[in-house]
Design an enzyme around this catalytic site. Structure first.
Site: not given
Ligand code: UDP
Length: 356
Positions: A206
């Site tokens: 993403h």
């Molecule tokens: N997550 C979720 N459902 C999904 C994909 C990710 O609940 O389909 C959770 C994942 O377990 C983690 C968080 O979302 O706790 C990560 O968020 P994301 O990847 O959107 O953002 P980033 O960490 O890259 O800022």
């Protein structure tokens, strides 16, 4: 009367981190009155509401309803709404997590009003100063009063950059607290139909750098299709990525089980049953390390180097993905302080500061 502390939730990745502190603050004796404030950046059930429920968080007491627009629009409108909320109802401390626009906006608004800011996940750096998240991290660290770092090396670097020792604390990884708390419930959930434990890999993508440019995203989708020849793959599709694929006319890769964004517990269940994960998410790299799930990070750099040093994560390009899926890294070794006690350490630091 207990001091009021506002925990700012903007987007999905904030929630597992804030939940760690929320639950630690619920322990006796109470040290403050925590209030959940939602800026609105992510707001639908799939990206917000369902996660609140799974993480045993209440509905936010304050909902500002600010979402959408460019970085500047979202940041500016969120700052204005936060400022109005905190002029009415002045907390003793504002806690922000991570590197999303809503967190930066809240931090800036609070500091300008003279409200102290605690930054959870302080000190992370990928080294790419042009990345929107890196800009937010650097800016938030610069203005925060309390800096909660995931490990000792990061805390030492923050102190070396001139942040006072009393303001910086290595608290560990809040994401891991939530993972450990919820893993038993997650393991009891069924996997999506057609997937069997140990028999599949996962993809999540993403980051703007990967999905906002048509040729880059096309190459990644082709790489995932290639990788699926080696191992069946499941891909919970982030709304941003879905929108870009549609806009660029890209069809889902063959042989890949496309899924909607999953609830927190369902995503943990998916990770717990997988053989390998390919991702550009920050939080997912950490969760994979904590689960011992081999991780391939589809980015040129990571702000979570501890996961690489622990042997469980490797940076790969789209061209390297299929081969790396066949020969992934091993299980990450345990990372010091990623032990489920980050919430307790943040609580201790808050108690010290609020008691002064
Ligand atoms: N997550 C979720 N459902 C999904 C994909 C990710 O609940 O389909 C959770 C994942 O377990 C983690 C968080 O979302 O706790 C990560 O968020 P994301 O990847 O959107 O953002 P980033 O960490 O890259 O800022």
């Amino acid at each position: 009367m207990l001091p009021v502390v506002h925990l700012v939730a903007a987007a999905r990745p904030n929630l597992p981190k804030l939940a760690a502190l929320w639950h630690a603050l619920a322990e006796a004796p109470p040290i403050c009155t925590p209030v959940l404030l939602h800026t609105g950046q992510h707001h639908d059930a799939a990206m917000f509401g369902d996660l609140l429920e799974d993480l045993e968080l209440p509905a936010p007491s304050i909902a500002l309803g600010i979402s959408g627009g460019t970085h500047a629009e979202l940041t500016g409108r969120t700052m204005m709404a936060c400022e109005a909320a905190w002029q009415r109802d002045r907390p003793a401390m504002v806690v922000v997590a991570g590197d999303v626009d809503g967190a930066l906006a809240a931090g800036l608004a609070a500091r300008k009003l003279g409200v102290p800011v605690a930054h959870m996940e302080a000190g992370l750096r990928c080294g790419d100063a042009d990345m929107p998240e890196e800009i937010n991290r650097r800016a938030l660290d610069a203005i925060s009063n309390l800096l909660w770092a995931p490990d000792e090396a990061t805390a030492a670097r923050m102190r070396g950059e001139g942040h006072g020792a009393a303001h910086v604390r290595a608290v560990g990884n809040a994401m891991v607290d939530s993972l450990l708390r919820h893993l038993p419930a997650a393991r009891a959930r069924p996997l999506p139909e057609g997937l069997s434990p140990g028999g599949y890999g996962i993809v999540t993508l993403h980051r703007p750098a990967n999905v906002d440019d048509a040729p880059t995203l096309r190459a990644l989708v082709a790489a995932v299709e290639d990788a699926a020849l080696a191992l069946p793959l499941a891909w919970p599709l982030h709304p941003r990525t879905r929108a870009r694929m549609e806009a660029f006319g890209l069809v889902p890769p063959r042989g890949v089980r496309m899924l909607p964004p999953l609830r927190y517990l369902d995503f943990l269940a998916l990770m717990a049953g997988a053989r390998v994960i390919a991702t550009d998410s920050g939080g997912v790299q950490e969760e994979a390390a904590a689960l011992g799930l081999p991780c391939l990070t589809l980015r040129p750099s990571t702000e979570r180097p501890a996961t690489i040093e622990a042997g469980g994560n490797r940076l790969v390009t789209a061209a390297q993905l299929a081969a790396a899926m066949r020969a992934p890294p091993g299980r990450a070794a345990p990372i010091p302080l990623w032990d489920g006690r980050a919430g307790a350490r943040m609580r201790d630091h808050l108690a010290e500061v609020l008691g002064e």
